[in-house]
Design a protein around this motif. Sequence first.
Motif, PDB file in Angstrom:
ATOM      1  N   LYS A  34       0.984  -0.943   0.023  1.00 50.95           N
ATOM      2  CA  LYS A  34      -0.182   0.025   0.306  1.00 50.95           C
ATOM      3  C   LYS A  34       0.758   1.275  -0.304  1.00 50.95           C
ATOM      4  N   GLN A  35       1.851   0.879  -1.331  1.00 50.33           N
ATOM      5  CA  GLN A  35       3.068   2.660  -1.012  1.00 50.33           C
ATOM      6  C   GLN A  35       2.423   3.160  -1.826  1.00 50.33           C
ATOM      7  N   ILE A  36       1.722   2.952  -2.264  1.00 48.74           N
ATOM      8  CA  ILE A  36       0.650   3.731  -3.667  1.00 48.74           C
ATOM      9  C   ILE A  36      -0.796   3.079  -4.278  1.00 48.74           C
ATOM     10  N   GLY A  37      -2.178   4.417  -4.015  1.00 50.63           N
ATOM     11  CA  GLY A  37      -2.742   4.270  -4.077  1.00 50.63           C
ATOM     12  C   GLY A  37      -4.006   4.362  -5.245  1.00 50.63           C
ATOM     13  N   VAL A  38      -5.079   4.514  -5.202  1.00 54.21           N
ATOM     14  CA  VAL A  38      -6.056   4.544  -6.178  1.00 54.21           C
ATOM     15  C   VAL A  38      -5.944   6.194  -5.934  1.00 54.21           C
ATOM     16  N   ALA A  39      -6.116   7.050  -4.924  1.00 59.15           N
ATOM     17  CA  ALA A  39      -5.645   8.249  -5.200  1.00 59.15           C
ATOM     18  C   ALA A  39      -4.158   9.391  -5.673  1.00 59.15           C
ATOM     19  N   ASP A  40      -3.993   7.664  -6.469  1.00 59.71           N
ATOM     20  CA  ASP A  40      -2.699   8.639  -6.841  1.00 59.71           C
ATOM     21  C   ASP A  40      -1.782   8.680  -8.311  1.00 59.71           C
ATOM     22  N   PHE A  41      -3.831   8.307  -9.097  1.00 55.44           N
ATOM     23  CA  PHE A  41      -3.917   8.266 -10.322  1.00 55.44           C
ATOM     24  C   PHE A  41      -5.105   8.582 -10.786  1.00 55.44           C
ATOM     25  N   THR A  42      -5.204   9.689 -12.315  1.00 53.56           N
ATOM     26  CA  THR A  42      -6.064  10.056 -12.778  1.00 53.56           C
ATOM     27  C   THR A  42      -6.477   9.133 -14.423  1.00 53.56           C
ATOM     28  N   PHE A  43      -7.539   9.673 -14.277  1.00 53.57           N
ATOM     29  CA  PHE A  43      -8.957   8.348 -15.259  1.00 53.57           C
ATOM     30  C   PHE A  43      -9.119   9.679 -15.851  1.00 53.57           C
ATOM     31  N   THR A  44      -8.747   9.534 -17.256  1.00 59.13           N
ATOM     32  CA  THR A  44      -9.307  10.390 -19.022  1.00 59.13           C
ATOM     33  C   THR A  44     -10.833  10.218 -19.222  1.00 59.13           C
ATOM     34  N   ALA A  45     -11.626  10.690 -19.825  1.00 58.86           N
ATOM     35  CA  ALA A  45     -12.889  10.385 -20.221  1.00 58.86           C
ATOM     36  C   ALA A  45     -12.811   9.162 -21.280  1.00 58.86           C
ATOM     37  N   TYR A  82      -3.662   6.982 -15.899  1.00 61.24           N
ATOM     38  CA  TYR A  82      -2.330   7.617 -15.742  1.00 61.24           C
ATOM     39  C   TYR A  82      -2.342   7.785 -14.575  1.00 61.24           C
ATOM     40  N   LEU A  83      -0.320   8.070 -13.478  1.00 59.78           N
ATOM     41  CA  LEU A  83      -0.079   8.453 -12.492  1.00 59.78           C
ATOM     42  C   LEU A  83      -0.594  10.013 -12.340  1.00 59.78           C
ATOM     43  N   THR A  84      -0.392  10.673 -11.326  1.00 63.22           N
ATOM     44  CA  THR A  84      -0.778  11.997 -10.912  1.00 63.22           C
ATOM     45  C   THR A  84       0.410  12.498 -11.253  1.00 63.22           C
ATOM     46  N   ASP A  85       1.116  13.931 -10.484  1.00 65.04           N
ATOM     47  CA  ASP A  85       2.039  14.017 -10.264  1.00 65.04           C
ATOM     48  C   ASP A  85       2.652  13.731  -9.063  1.00 65.04           C
ATOM     49  N   SER A  86       1.934  13.395  -8.038  1.00 59.53           N
ATOM     50  CA  SER A  86       2.121  13.616  -6.950  1.00 59.53           C
ATOM     51  C   SER A  86       2.450  11.751  -7.320  1.00 59.53           C
ATOM     52  N   GLY A  87       1.494  11.243  -7.610  1.00 70.02           N
ATOM     53  CA  GLY A  87       1.816  10.161  -7.663  1.00 70.02           C
ATOM     54  C   GLY A  87       3.118   8.875  -8.144  1.00 70.02           C
ATOM     55  N   ARG A  88       3.211  10.090  -9.566  1.00 70.97           N
ATOM     56  CA  ARG A  88       4.352   9.676 -10.305  1.00 70.97           C
ATOM     57  C   ARG A  88       5.965  10.013  -9.574  1.00 70.97           C
ATOM     58  N   ASP A  89       5.289  11.015  -8.923  1.00 74.37           N
ATOM     59  CA  ASP A  89       6.271  11.572  -7.521  1.00 74.37           C
ATOM     60  C   ASP A  89       6.702  10.624  -6.419  1.00 74.37           C
ATOM     61  N   ARG A  90       5.562   9.771  -5.811  1.00 77.40           N
ATOM     62  CA  ARG A  90       5.949   8.971  -4.978  1.00 77.40           C
ATOM     63  C   ARG A  90       6.570   7.635  -5.525  1.00 77.40           C
ATOM     64  N   LEU A  91       6.294   7.142  -7.030  1.00 77.90           N
ATOM     65  CA  LEU A  91       6.894   5.816  -7.498  1.00 77.90           C
ATOM     66  C   LEU A  91       8.561   6.121  -7.962  1.00 77.90           C
ATOM     67  N   LEU A  92       8.274   7.081  -8.933  1.00 77.88           N
ATOM     68  CA  LEU A  92      10.144   7.151  -8.502  1.00 77.88           C
ATOM     69  C   LEU A  92      10.981   7.181  -7.705  1.00 77.88           C
ATOM     70  N   LYS A  93      10.024   7.922  -6.423  1.00 75.61           N
ATOM     71  CA  LYS A  93      11.119   7.654  -5.257  1.00 75.61           C
ATOM     72  C   LYS A  93      11.252   5.893  -4.496  1.00 75.61           C
ATOM     73  N   LEU A  94      10.318   5.310  -5.042  1.00 77.05           N
ATOM     74  CA  LEU A  94      10.193   3.965  -4.413  1.00 77.05           C
ATOM     75  C   LEU A  94      11.167   3.350  -5.441  1.00 77.05           C
ATOM     76  N   TRP A  95      11.294   3.679  -7.245  1.00 72.19           N
ATOM     77  CA  TRP A  95      12.039   3.404  -8.164  1.00 72.19           C
ATOM     78  C   TRP A  95      13.711   3.377  -7.930  1.00 72.19           C
ATOM     79  N   GLU A  96      14.236   4.816  -7.210  1.00 69.79           N
ATOM     80  CA  GLU A  96      15.511   4.714  -7.026  1.00 69.79           C
ATOM     81  C   GLU A  96      16.069   4.224  -6.124  1.00 69.79           C
ATOM     82  N   LYS A  97      14.566   3.883  -5.422  1.00 68.37           N
ATOM     83  CA  LYS A  97      15.512   3.067  -3.470  1.00 68.37           C
ATOM     84  C   LYS A  97      15.260   1.142  -4.427  1.00 68.37           C
TER      85      LYS A  97
END
Length: 338
Positions: free
Chosen positions: A261-272, A277-292
């Motif tokens: 649960k290091q990333i969740g539904v709130a970290d994504f956005t859906f188009t019409a 896609y990942l939100t800006d904050s979700g992408r930021d969180r993913l990149l930190k986890l990726w580098e670790k």
Amino acid sequence: MRYLNSVYIRDYKARVGYRRGSLVVTGMEGKQRIGIEAIDAVIMFAGQITTDALAQLVRRRVRIAALTRGGRIRFIVSGPTSGNVHLRQAQHRAADDVGTTLQITRNIVAAKLQNSRRVIARWGRDYPQPAIREDLRTRSEQLGGRVTEIANADSAHMLRGIEGDAGRLHFGAVRKVLSFEELQFTTRNRRPPRDPVNALLGMCYALLVTEATGAAETVGLDPQIGFFHRARSGRASLSLDLVEEFRPLVDRFVVGIVRRKQIGVADFTFTAGGACYLTDSGRDRLLKLWEKHKDTEFQHDVLGRPVSRWALPTVQATLMARHLRGDLPGYPPFLLRR
């Protein structure tokens, strides 16, 4: 923002310049100076970069990659072509030789399936639900059977058939292991991704391809001339080849961050249109986890010692180059041991 040796630019108003040995990133969060000697890659999701900064990065052989918000690679820029021209000639000859191409492809596919089998077996040992644990164990055994079929495959078409069948088993395991999670998975889809897990997978695969492209160019190989992935205009086929044996590691990483649960539904956005896609904050969180994750060490059988994940693409590109030069009788792929 900077995480370890990679600089990620996601601010649409960001401007990347160069001044006195440092990148100067100016954006909505202010101005930040980053010593250029400490950087191995600049990944841009948005923003602009000056020609001076681009020239300085290229001169130091720092990889610059631009990705869309969905993770599709727009372009990759690196330094001038390096390495012995005879190595690239050997690579082109090998790609034109059916027997050599088939042998390299066998090794790549076998390693991918072995790594997938071990990832699924690990999920099965750790999973609390008996029914799903048994399903994962069965899938792992079935993948082992597909591995034994590879030695008898006498064409690239047969190998792709085995790999495709194994992929269905593998992603079926991903679906099972995420059955009770907030972010669930049904099937693999892309361009665009239709759910959060596919958005994560697509983004991480793209980041890994940029690493593999940089690794191939660093050792003097042509990223566009592959073996399992045949040459196609505009496609980094060798980079995709090098990535194959690491895809199960990416899937394990994505499943892990979802289950923790290091990333969740709130970290994504859906188009019409249904894209996810990942939100800006979700992408930021993913990149930190990726580098670790890139700091994780894995035992490497050929080297006989642990190697950090960030170094593995370069190690494998080097081994591919040694095989093509004739120093090794075959290409030794990376095999996961745990």
